[in-house]
Scaffold this motif. Structure first.
Motif, PDB file in Angstrom:
ATOM      1  N   LYS A   1       0.840  -1.205   0.000  1.00 24.71           N
ATOM      2  CA  LYS A   1       0.000   0.000   0.000  1.00 24.71           C
ATOM      3  C   LYS A   1       0.874   1.254   0.000  1.00 24.71           C
ATOM      4  O   LYS A   1       0.531   2.260  -0.601  1.00 24.71           O
ATOM      5  N   ARG A   2       1.983   1.188   0.711  1.00 24.65           N
ATOM      6  CA  ARG A   2       2.878   2.350   0.781  1.00 24.65           C
ATOM      7  C   ARG A   2       3.499   2.644  -0.587  1.00 24.65           C
ATOM      8  O   ARG A   2       3.552   3.791  -1.017  1.00 24.65           O
ATOM      9  N   GLU A   3       3.918   1.585  -1.284  1.00 29.74           N
ATOM     10  CA  GLU A   3       4.491   1.787  -2.622  1.00 29.74           C
ATOM     11  C   GLU A   3       3.450   2.360  -3.575  1.00 29.74           C
ATOM     12  O   GLU A   3       3.744   3.266  -4.362  1.00 29.74           O
ATOM     13  N   LYS A   4       2.224   1.858  -3.471  1.00 27.85           N
ATOM     14  CA  LYS A   4       1.161   2.374  -4.347  1.00 27.85           C
ATOM     15  C   LYS A   4       0.842   3.831  -4.029  1.00 27.85           C
ATOM     16  O   LYS A   4       0.607   4.641  -4.927  1.00 27.85           O
ATOM     17  N   ALA A   5       0.863   4.165  -2.741  1.00 31.95           N
ATOM     18  CA  ALA A   5       0.591   5.560  -2.356  1.00 31.95           C
ATOM     19  C   ALA A   5       1.680   6.475  -2.922  1.00 31.95           C
ATOM     20  O   ALA A   5       1.379   7.578  -3.409  1.00 31.95           O
ATOM     21  N   LEU A   6       2.930   6.026  -2.904  1.00 31.25           N
ATOM     22  CA  LEU A   6       4.025   6.852  -3.427  1.00 31.25           C
ATOM     23  C   LEU A   6       3.939   6.989  -4.952  1.00 31.25           C
ATOM     24  O   LEU A   6       4.219   8.060  -5.494  1.00 31.25           O
ATOM     25  N   ILE A   7       3.533   5.911  -5.624  1.00 35.15           N
ATOM     26  CA  ILE A   7       3.345   6.010  -7.087  1.00 35.15           C
ATOM     27  C   ILE A   7       2.236   7.018  -7.374  1.00 35.15           C
ATOM     28  O   ILE A   7       2.372   7.905  -8.232  1.00 35.15           O
ATOM     29  N   ALA A   8       1.127   6.900  -6.617  1.00 40.05           N
ATOM     30  CA  ALA A   8      -0.006   7.815  -6.815  1.00 40.05           C
ATOM     31  C   ALA A   8       0.419   9.255  -6.544  1.00 40.05           C
ATOM     32  O   ALA A   8      -0.001  10.180  -7.251  1.00 40.05           O
ATOM     33  N   LEU A   9       1.261   9.439  -5.552  1.00 38.09           N
ATOM     34  CA  LEU A   9       1.735  10.789  -5.221  1.00 38.09           C
ATOM     35  C   LEU A   9       2.556  11.368  -6.383  1.00 38.09           C
ATOM     36  O   LEU A   9       2.392  12.535  -6.765  1.00 38.09           O
ATOM     37  N   ALA A  10       3.402  10.533  -6.958  1.00 41.68           N
ATOM     38  CA  ALA A  10       4.212  10.992  -8.094  1.00 41.68           C
ATOM     39  C   ALA A  10       3.312  11.332  -9.281  1.00 41.68           C
ATOM     40  O   ALA A  10       3.465  12.384  -9.913  1.00 41.68           O
ATOM     41  N   VAL A  11       2.355  10.449  -9.567  1.00 39.30           N
ATOM     42  CA  VAL A  11       1.446  10.701 -10.697  1.00 39.30           C
ATOM     43  C   VAL A  11       0.622  11.959 -10.442  1.00 39.30           C
ATOM     44  O   VAL A  11       0.379  12.768 -11.347  1.00 39.30           O
ATOM     45  N   ALA A  12       0.196  12.142  -9.183  1.00 39.42           N
ATOM     46  CA  ALA A  12      -0.595  13.330  -8.825  1.00 39.42           C
ATOM     47  C   ALA A  12       0.169  14.596  -9.181  1.00 39.42           C
ATOM     48  O   ALA A  12      -0.419  15.578  -9.656  1.00 39.42           O
TER      49      ALA A  12
ATOM     50  N   TYR B   1      -3.012  11.926  -1.639  1.00 39.65           N
ATOM     51  CA  TYR B   1      -1.931  10.945  -1.599  1.00 39.65           C
ATOM     52  C   TYR B   1      -0.733  11.390  -0.756  1.00 39.65           C
ATOM     53  O   TYR B   1       0.137  10.568  -0.447  1.00 39.65           O
ATOM     54  N   THR B   2      -0.715  12.661  -0.367  1.00 41.48           N
ATOM     55  CA  THR B   2       0.240  13.065   0.664  1.00 41.48           C
ATOM     56  C   THR B   2      -0.202  12.423   1.981  1.00 41.48           C
ATOM     57  O   THR B   2       0.588  11.783   2.688  1.00 41.48           O
ATOM     58  N   THR B   3      -1.485  12.571   2.288  1.00 42.95           N
ATOM     59  CA  THR B   3      -2.022  11.961   3.511  1.00 42.95           C
ATOM     60  C   THR B   3      -1.876  10.447   3.470  1.00 42.95           C
ATOM     61  O   THR B   3      -1.443   9.824   4.447  1.00 42.95           O
ATOM     62  N   ASP B   4      -2.213   9.870   2.309  1.00 44.34           N
ATOM     63  CA  ASP B   4      -2.150   8.408   2.190  1.00 44.34           C
ATOM     64  C   ASP B   4      -0.714   7.906   2.366  1.00 44.34           C
ATOM     65  O   ASP B   4      -0.484   6.873   3.006  1.00 44.34           O
ATOM     66  N   SER B   5       0.241   8.646   1.816  1.00 41.26           N
ATOM     67  CA  SER B   5       1.649   8.251   1.971  1.00 41.26           C
ATOM     68  C   SER B   5       2.065   8.326   3.437  1.00 41.26           C
ATOM     69  O   SER B   5       2.714   7.410   3.955  1.00 41.26           O
ATOM     70  N   LEU B   6       1.675   9.418   4.107  1.00 44.48           N
ATOM     71  CA  LEU B   6       1.998   9.557   5.537  1.00 44.48           C
ATOM     72  C   LEU B   6       1.361   8.419   6.329  1.00 44.48           C
ATOM     73  O   LEU B   6       2.006   7.795   7.174  1.00 44.48           O
ATOM     74  N   GLU B   7       0.084   8.165   6.060  1.00 44.79           N
ATOM     75  CA  GLU B   7      -0.622   7.122   6.817  1.00 44.79           C
ATOM     76  C   GLU B   7       0.020   5.754   6.630  1.00 44.79           C
ATOM     77  O   GLU B   7       0.032   4.944   7.546  1.00 44.79           O
TER      78      GLU B   7
ATOM     79  N   GLY C   1       3.095   5.164   6.256  1.00 42.57           N
ATOM     80  CA  GLY C   1       4.437   5.069   6.830  1.00 42.57           C
ATOM     81  C   GLY C   1       5.558   5.557   5.936  1.00 42.57           C
ATOM     82  O   GLY C   1       6.721   5.236   6.185  1.00 42.57           O
ATOM     83  N   ALA C   2       5.246   6.323   4.891  1.00 46.72           N
ATOM     84  CA  ALA C   2       6.320   6.855   4.042  1.00 46.72           C
ATOM     85  C   ALA C   2       7.008   8.009   4.756  1.00 46.72           C
ATOM     86  O   ALA C   2       6.366   8.759   5.486  1.00 46.72           O
ATOM     87  N   SER C   3       8.307   8.158   4.511  1.00 44.05           N
ATOM     88  CA  SER C   3       9.044   9.275   5.108  1.00 44.05           C
ATOM     89  C   SER C   3       8.991  10.474   4.164  1.00 44.05           C
ATOM     90  O   SER C   3       8.676  10.335   2.969  1.00 44.05           O
ATOM     91  N   GLU C   4       9.327  11.651   4.672  1.00 40.02           N
ATOM     92  CA  GLU C   4       9.360  12.853   3.846  1.00 40.02           C
ATOM     93  C   GLU C   4      10.346  12.666   2.690  1.00 40.02           C
ATOM     94  O   GLU C   4      10.103  13.096   1.566  1.00 40.02           O
ATOM     95  N   GLU C   5      11.474  12.009   2.994  1.00 36.26           N
ATOM     96  CA  GLU C   5      12.500  11.788   1.975  1.00 36.26           C
ATOM     97  C   GLU C   5      11.950  10.928   0.828  1.00 36.26           C
ATOM     98  O   GLU C   5      12.148  11.233  -0.349  1.00 36.26           O
ATOM     99  N   GLN C   6      11.230   9.861   1.195  1.00 35.99           N
ATOM    100  CA  GLN C   6      10.657   8.988   0.161  1.00 35.99           C
ATOM    101  C   GLN C   6       9.639   9.753  -0.683  1.00 35.99           C
ATOM    102  O   GLN C   6       9.575   9.600  -1.911  1.00 35.99           O
ATOM    103  N   MET C   7       8.833  10.596   0.006  1.00 33.28           N
ATOM    104  CA  MET C   7       7.799  11.335  -0.723  1.00 33.28           C
ATOM    105  C   MET C   7       8.429  12.326  -1.703  1.00 33.28           C
ATOM    106  O   MET C   7       7.988  12.460  -2.841  1.00 33.28           O
ATOM    107  N   MET C   8       9.482  13.009  -1.268  1.00 34.81           N
ATOM    108  CA  MET C   8      10.128  13.967  -2.177  1.00 34.81           C
ATOM    109  C   MET C   8      10.848  13.247  -3.304  1.00 34.81           C
ATOM    110  O   MET C   8      10.866  13.726  -4.448  1.00 34.81           O
ATOM    111  N   GLU C   9      11.394  12.073  -3.025  1.00 33.48           N
ATOM    112  CA  GLU C   9      12.028  11.307  -4.108  1.00 33.48           C
ATOM    113  C   GLU C   9      10.990  10.896  -5.148  1.00 33.48           C
ATOM    114  O   GLU C   9      11.267  10.892  -6.346  1.00 33.48           O
TER     115      GLU C   9
ATOM    116  N   GLU D   1       2.402  -3.515   7.686  1.00 38.02           N
ATOM    117  CA  GLU D   1       3.264  -2.888   6.683  1.00 38.02           C
ATOM    118  C   GLU D   1       4.224  -1.878   7.331  1.00 38.02           C
ATOM    119  O   GLU D   1       5.407  -1.809   6.983  1.00 38.02           O
ATOM    120  N   ILE D   2       3.694  -1.096   8.280  1.00 37.29           N
ATOM    121  CA  ILE D   2       4.540  -0.112   8.968  1.00 37.29           C
ATOM    122  C   ILE D   2       5.598  -0.829   9.803  1.00 37.29           C
ATOM    123  O   ILE D   2       6.758  -0.430   9.852  1.00 37.29           O
TER     124      ILE D   2
END
Lengths: 111, 348
Positions: free
Chosen positions: A43-54, A66-72, A74-82, B218-219
């Motif tokens: 789910k985390r990988e999908k949220a990050l893909i969605a964030l990039a596409v967004a 998908y910022t919220t979804d990525s945070l929820e 467990g994605a880090s700020e670094e992963q989200m910016m990448e 997952e977390i």
């Protein structure tokens, strides 16, 4: 009535698109829900893909969601910016790779 | 940073907090009531399934002042459990078959009777869980506690909101992450969190902001991967806990303009399965002064156990407590949102 094109609260009304076309709307949401279930990708990988596409489609609703979804998930700020940089790289690259087409045309028409 | 209580902040008063989450404005007033949601699935009035966990809040004193703390704990808090109250707790534990004693605070280690009490419970053959903030284990006075925990086979459940320094320190204060890593390494060194030692080291994840925790498993896997990669740290389990809209987290929601969206999200995410498994159904919470509560959150809102049941540890009566009506309010949506939330993590 808010005069801007994008109204934050409209995101909550996304489900209302079924009001005008129920069958297709329902099929879409069923598919949408299943896409984001855990599968070969987490789910985390999908949220990050969605964030990039967004960011690629520059949809403010999707960026919020998908910022919220990525945070929820467990994605880090670094992963989200990448993820956003991946989006930027593809967008930039897609412009630049067309430079080859430009170069071909230059060669075609030049002496 | 001072506690809300030391600042004589309005939000240190339980009735003010309850008024905000019920009546702050029209959006908040329009939200479904928790009682009605329970009623809709046949769970109201909410009753215990049987007490399995004896949770004691042994004092609100803490060496830290975290921004999200539902206890409003800190170095300036003086409320601390007396030896007399501990004795009442022992008496209650001797008279019942409750197997798990969960010690929380503040920093429970700072109570002067803490070591004696852990030893006594250990003699009864019951499992002790200590909820540690980790940083306390890096101070001179408490640096020998890991060995003490090992000696008594205490299960250590500790707060680590994220595997990155920046996010952890934003919530818990500058330098917290580095100290937590030192403490976790020490616990690992003596066998905690390692395979086949039986010494359990669990982490508590809670969101650093106005959003819900995602999938617990997952977390947990992400934490395991990152803490191993960055620091060679191992642990057993990870519990995701939702921030409830009370005390300092409520203050954050108000100050950041997130209260309405957060409350709506909690209500929209109501999950009947999570409601079935809420921790107040198998837990009793004992306050520092011996008062009884349905959970640690109700304790902070000074919502004592139902008046028809017993309300103080000196009157402990397991049958009466197992048949009490559990008191609920709007903050309870925090425990029933999504996968559910409890001191032991997700409930579904």
């Amino acid at each position: 009535m808010d005069k801007s094109y994008y109204i934050k609260d409209d995101l909550k009304k996304f489900g209302d698109i079924t009001d005008f076309q129920e069958k297709l709307g329902k099929k879409f949401f069923e598919y949408y829900g299943e896409v984001f279930e855990e599968g070969a990708l987490s789910k985390r990988e999908k949220a990050l893909i969605a964030l990039a596409v967004a960011h690629t489609v520059q949809c403010p609703y999707c960026i919020d969601a998908y910022t919220t979804d990525s945070l929820e998930n467990g994605a880090s700020e670094e992963q989200m910016m990448e993820a956003v940089h991946v989006s930027a790289a593809i967008r930039g690259g897609s412009s630049l790779v067309h430079g080859v087409q430009m170069m071909n045309k230059v060669k075609d028409v030049s002496m | 940073m001072k506690s809300l209580k030391a600042e004589t902040h309005e939000l240190s008063k339980p009735h003010v907090q309850l008024d905000i989450i019920n009546n702050h404005n029209d959006r908040i007033k329009s939200l479904s009531k928790f009682e009605d949601k329970l009623d809709g699935i046949g769970l109201f009035p909410l009753r215990p399934t049987g007490i399995e966990i004896f949770q004691m809040n042994v004092g609100y004193m803490c060496n830290m002042t975290c921004k999200h703390c539902h206890v409003d704990a800190g170095p300036d808090r003086q409320e601390i459990m007396s030896k007399e109250t501990f004795e009442y707790c022992l008496k209650a534990l001797r008279s019942s078959d409750i197997q798990t004693v969960d010690l929380t605070g503040g920093a429970p280690e700072m109570n002067p009777h803490f070591r004696w009490f852990v030893g006594e419970v250990s003699k009864l053959g019951k499992q002790v869980i200590v909820r540690s903030n980790l940083t306390i284990l890096t101070t001179n006075k408490f640096s020998d506690l890991p060995e003490f925990f090992k000696e008594h086979e205490v299960e250590v459940t500790c707060s680590l909101p994220f595997y990155s320094r920046s996010r952890t320190d934003r919530q818990r204060g500058e330098g917290t992450y580095d100290k937590s890593i030192v403490a976790l390494k020490r616990l690992n060194e003596i066998g905690y969190g390692k395979k086949d030692t039986g010494l359990k080291l669990n982490l508590v994840y809670n969101p650093v902001g106005a959003f819900l925790p995602g999938d617990q498993e997952e977390i947990k896997q992400e934490f395991k991967k990152e803490l191993k990669r960055k620091h060679d740290i191992e642990f057993n389990d990870l519990f995701t806990i939702t921030n409830l809209p009370i005390s300092r987290f409520l203050n954050f929601l108000l100050m950041s303009g997130n209260l309405e969206d957060y409350m709506e999200k909690l209500v929209e995410s109501f999950n009947p399965s999570a409601a079935m498994g809420v921790m107040c159904r198998n837990t009793i919470s004992v306050g520092w002064d011996g008062s009884l509560y349905d959970c640690d959150f109700n304790q902070m809102l000074e919502m004592e156990t139902h008046q028809d049941s017993v309300q103080h540890i000196c009157d402990f009566d397991l049958d009466k407590l197992n048949n009490r009506e559990i008191l609920v309010n709007q903050h309870c949506f925090g425990c029933t949102a999504g996968a559910g939330s409890s001191c032991g993590g997700a409930t579904t």
